[in-house]
Design a protein around this motif. Structure first.
Motif, mmCIF file in Angstrom:
data_model
loop_
_atom_site.group_PDB
_atom_site.id
_atom_site.type_symbol
_atom_site.label_atom_id
_atom_site.label_comp_id
_atom_site.label_asym_id
_atom_site.label_seq_id
_atom_site.Cartn_x
_atom_site.Cartn_y
_atom_site.Cartn_z
ATOM 1 N N SER A 78 0.972 -1.152 -0.117
ATOM 2 C CA SER A 78 -0.022 0.019 -0.093
ATOM 3 C C SER A 78 1.035 1.167 0.120
ATOM 4 O O SER A 78 2.198 1.124 0.609
ATOM 5 C CB SER A 78 -0.891 0.056 1.329
ATOM 6 O OG SER A 78 -0.400 0.189 2.564
ATOM 7 N N GLY A 79 0.425 2.318 -0.560
ATOM 8 C CA GLY A 79 1.219 3.470 -0.732
ATOM 9 C C GLY A 79 2.224 3.502 -1.962
ATOM 10 O O GLY A 79 2.271 2.615 -2.809
ATOM 11 N N LYS A 80 3.082 4.336 -1.645
ATOM 12 C CA LYS A 80 4.279 4.612 -2.642
ATOM 13 C C LYS A 80 5.499 5.080 -2.106
ATOM 14 O O LYS A 80 5.799 5.709 -1.266
ATOM 15 C CB LYS A 80 3.880 5.580 -3.611
ATOM 16 C CG LYS A 80 4.873 5.964 -4.990
ATOM 17 C CD LYS A 80 4.219 7.037 -5.683
ATOM 18 C CE LYS A 80 5.250 7.357 -6.810
ATOM 19 N NZ LYS A 80 4.767 8.464 -7.812
ATOM 20 N N VAL A 81 6.817 4.464 -2.581
ATOM 21 C CA VAL A 81 8.076 4.614 -2.176
ATOM 22 C C VAL A 81 9.032 4.828 -3.320
ATOM 23 O O VAL A 81 8.724 4.542 -4.517
ATOM 24 C CB VAL A 81 8.624 3.365 -1.282
ATOM 25 C CG1 VAL A 81 7.743 2.995 -0.079
ATOM 26 C CG2 VAL A 81 9.015 2.416 -2.040
ATOM 27 N N LEU A 82 10.085 5.440 -2.972
ATOM 28 C CA LEU A 82 11.304 5.735 -3.823
ATOM 29 C C LEU A 82 12.156 4.747 -3.120
ATOM 30 O O LEU A 82 12.733 4.647 -2.195
ATOM 31 C CB LEU A 82 11.913 7.031 -3.710
ATOM 32 C CG LEU A 82 13.310 7.098 -4.631
ATOM 33 C CD1 LEU A 82 13.277 6.807 -6.072
ATOM 34 C CD2 LEU A 82 13.834 8.641 -4.409
ATOM 35 N N ASP A 83 12.498 3.596 -4.068
ATOM 36 C CA ASP A 83 13.416 2.544 -3.537
ATOM 37 C C ASP A 83 14.822 2.702 -4.195
ATOM 38 O O ASP A 83 14.934 3.047 -5.323
ATOM 39 C CB ASP A 83 13.011 1.111 -3.910
ATOM 40 C CG ASP A 83 13.410 0.025 -2.934
ATOM 41 O OD1 ASP A 83 12.958 -0.188 -2.047
ATOM 42 O OD2 ASP A 83 14.236 -0.744 -3.476
ATOM 43 N N ILE A 84 15.669 2.455 -3.281
ATOM 44 C CA ILE A 84 17.302 2.678 -3.787
ATOM 45 C C ILE A 84 18.060 1.678 -3.385
ATOM 46 O O ILE A 84 18.091 0.964 -2.240
ATOM 47 C CB ILE A 84 18.005 3.979 -3.072
ATOM 48 C CG1 ILE A 84 17.016 4.982 -3.141
ATOM 49 C CG2 ILE A 84 19.316 4.074 -3.383
ATOM 50 C CD1 ILE A 84 17.231 5.924 -4.502
ATOM 51 N N ALA A 85 19.022 1.120 -4.625
ATOM 52 C CA ALA A 85 20.074 -0.023 -4.264
ATOM 53 C C ALA A 85 21.339 0.732 -4.666
ATOM 54 O O ALA A 85 21.516 1.008 -5.749
ATOM 55 C CB ALA A 85 19.653 -1.089 -4.979
ATOM 56 N N VAL A 86 22.264 0.632 -3.929
ATOM 57 C CA VAL A 86 23.825 1.147 -3.884
ATOM 58 C C VAL A 86 24.578 -0.251 -4.172
ATOM 59 O O VAL A 86 24.574 -0.975 -3.182
ATOM 60 C CB VAL A 86 24.098 1.923 -2.805
ATOM 61 C CG1 VAL A 86 25.578 2.348 -3.162
ATOM 62 C CG2 VAL A 86 23.054 3.179 -2.614
ATOM 63 N N ASP A 87 25.254 -0.154 -5.175
ATOM 64 C CA ASP A 87 26.324 -1.295 -5.476
ATOM 65 C C ASP A 87 27.709 -1.104 -4.576
ATOM 66 O O ASP A 87 28.140 0.048 -4.552
ATOM 67 C CB ASP A 87 26.556 -1.447 -7.060
ATOM 68 C CG ASP A 87 27.671 -2.593 -7.369
ATOM 69 O OD1 ASP A 87 27.989 -3.339 -6.415
ATOM 70 O OD2 ASP A 87 27.942 -2.519 -8.466
ATOM 71 N N ILE A 88 27.646 -1.913 -3.552
ATOM 72 C CA ILE A 88 28.939 -1.818 -2.549
ATOM 73 C C ILE A 88 29.627 -3.153 -2.705
ATOM 74 O O ILE A 88 30.652 -3.278 -1.785
ATOM 75 C CB ILE A 88 28.486 -1.700 -1.209
ATOM 76 C CG1 ILE A 88 27.321 -2.899 -0.630
ATOM 77 C CG2 ILE A 88 27.822 -0.371 -0.889
ATOM 78 C CD1 ILE A 88 27.257 -2.872 0.742
ATOM 79 N N ARG A 89 29.539 -3.790 -4.115
ATOM 80 C CA ARG A 89 30.618 -4.799 -4.246
ATOM 81 C C ARG A 89 31.838 -4.447 -4.771
ATOM 82 O O ARG A 89 32.094 -3.837 -5.610
ATOM 83 C CB ARG A 89 30.006 -5.621 -5.363
ATOM 84 C CG ARG A 89 28.561 -6.150 -5.128
ATOM 85 C CD ARG A 89 28.077 -6.873 -6.351
ATOM 86 N NE ARG A 89 27.952 -5.911 -7.251
ATOM 87 C CZ ARG A 89 27.086 -6.025 -8.237
ATOM 88 N NH1 ARG A 89 26.718 -7.305 -8.703
ATOM 89 N NH2 ARG A 89 26.799 -5.220 -9.371
ATOM 90 N N PRO A 90 32.682 -4.707 -3.855
ATOM 91 C CA PRO A 90 34.411 -4.079 -3.762
ATOM 92 C C PRO A 90 34.830 -4.004 -5.284
ATOM 93 O O PRO A 90 35.352 -3.106 -5.846
ATOM 94 C CB PRO A 90 35.163 -4.700 -2.686
ATOM 95 C CG PRO A 90 34.292 -5.301 -2.070
ATOM 96 C CD PRO A 90 32.984 -5.697 -2.629
ATOM 97 N N ASP A 91 34.688 -5.249 -6.062
ATOM 98 C CA ASP A 91 35.249 -5.468 -7.509
ATOM 99 C C ASP A 91 34.295 -5.199 -8.550
ATOM 100 O O ASP A 91 34.715 -5.361 -9.628
ATOM 101 C CB ASP A 91 35.880 -6.790 -7.428
ATOM 102 C CG ASP A 91 36.951 -7.253 -6.579
ATOM 103 O OD1 ASP A 91 37.549 -6.137 -6.085
ATOM 104 O OD2 ASP A 91 36.890 -8.319 -5.974
ATOM 105 N N SER A 92 33.169 -4.413 -8.330
ATOM 106 C CA SER A 92 32.249 -4.296 -9.294
ATOM 107 C C SER A 92 32.620 -2.933 -9.949
ATOM 108 O O SER A 92 33.065 -1.936 -9.523
ATOM 109 C CB SER A 92 30.920 -3.987 -8.587
ATOM 110 O OG SER A 92 30.042 -3.595 -9.722
ATOM 111 N N LYS A 93 32.266 -3.019 -11.289
ATOM 112 C CA LYS A 93 32.579 -1.791 -12.127
ATOM 113 C C LYS A 93 31.731 -0.638 -11.730
ATOM 114 O O LYS A 93 31.787 0.499 -12.476
ATOM 115 C CB LYS A 93 32.680 -2.072 -13.803
ATOM 116 C CG LYS A 93 31.111 -2.684 -14.127
ATOM 117 C CD LYS A 93 31.347 -3.035 -15.593
ATOM 118 C CE LYS A 93 30.173 -3.727 -15.867
ATOM 119 N NZ LYS A 93 30.208 -4.614 -16.957
ATOM 120 N N THR A 94 30.501 -0.954 -11.181
ATOM 121 C CA THR A 94 29.501 -0.040 -10.801
ATOM 122 C C THR A 94 29.532 0.368 -9.364
ATOM 123 O O THR A 94 28.413 0.644 -8.769
ATOM 124 C CB THR A 94 28.150 -0.357 -11.170
ATOM 125 O OG1 THR A 94 27.851 -1.417 -11.019
ATOM 126 C CG2 THR A 94 28.041 -0.160 -12.792
#
Length: 183
Positions: A78-94
């Motif tokens: 129910s409702g609405k959200v802004l969802d955020i995922a931050v890449d914290i993988r040490p060897d990731s290009k992102t």
């Protein structure tokens, strides 16, 4: 279900196939076989969590480290959200990059966040009920967090700072550079 790749490898927006009629609607919210075929990820969910929050509540950015790291499949009941995922993988290009997704009871979309990501959300509606599946059990000693307004992440939360409602714990999280390593 329609699986939409995001700008960060491994994160997916999932649009359900909603069957509507004069009684209401029906949808399949999760099917392990369909999920694994579409994403190539062998995820097996073991824990469901749910929270209720009011407008302006920001929860995050949280994660679990090491063997207790978690992948999550999140949605709004129910409702609405802004969802955020931050890449914290040490060897990731992102590494240090983020994906933001609007999730609502209206669009019924889900967001898959693989292991190695910090996660948070902001409630945009008067209230919201947030639901998520985890592929690993919560372990208090394995908690990690990143400060929601870390300048290096530059997350646009779409709210002014004085409108945010944030726990004392989340206000004291470290910046990404000083946060616990996910593995």
């Amino acid at each position: 279900m329609n699986f939409i790749s995001t700008k960060i490898e491994g994160c997916y927006i999932i649009e359900p196939n909603i069957i509507k009629d004069d009684r209401g609607y029906f949808m399949e919210s999760f099917n392990e076989n369909t999920f694994q075929k579409a994403t190539g990820q062998g995820v097996h969910f073991v824990q469901d969590n749910q929270s209720f929050s009011t407008k302006g509540v920001l929860r995050g950015l949280h994660y679990q480290v090491g063997e207790h790291s978690q992948a999550k499949l999140v949605r709004v009941l129910s409702g609405k959200v802004l969802d955020i995922a931050v890449d914290i993988r040490p060897d990731s290009k992102t590494f240090g990059k983020y994906v933001s997704v609007f999730l609502s009871a209206e669009n019924q979309n889900q967001f898959f966040i693989p292991r190695g990501f910090a996660h948070g959300f902001l409630v945009l509606s008067d209230t919201a009920t947030f639901f998520y599946k985890c592929d690993n059990y919560y372990n208090k000693e394995s908690e990690g967090g990143v400060l929601y307004n870390d300048k290096t992440l530059n997350i646009d939360w779409n709210f002014s700072e004085n409108e945010l409602i944030i726990s004392e714990k989340d206000k004291k999280q470290p910046i990404l550079e000083k946060a616990r390593k996910v593995w």
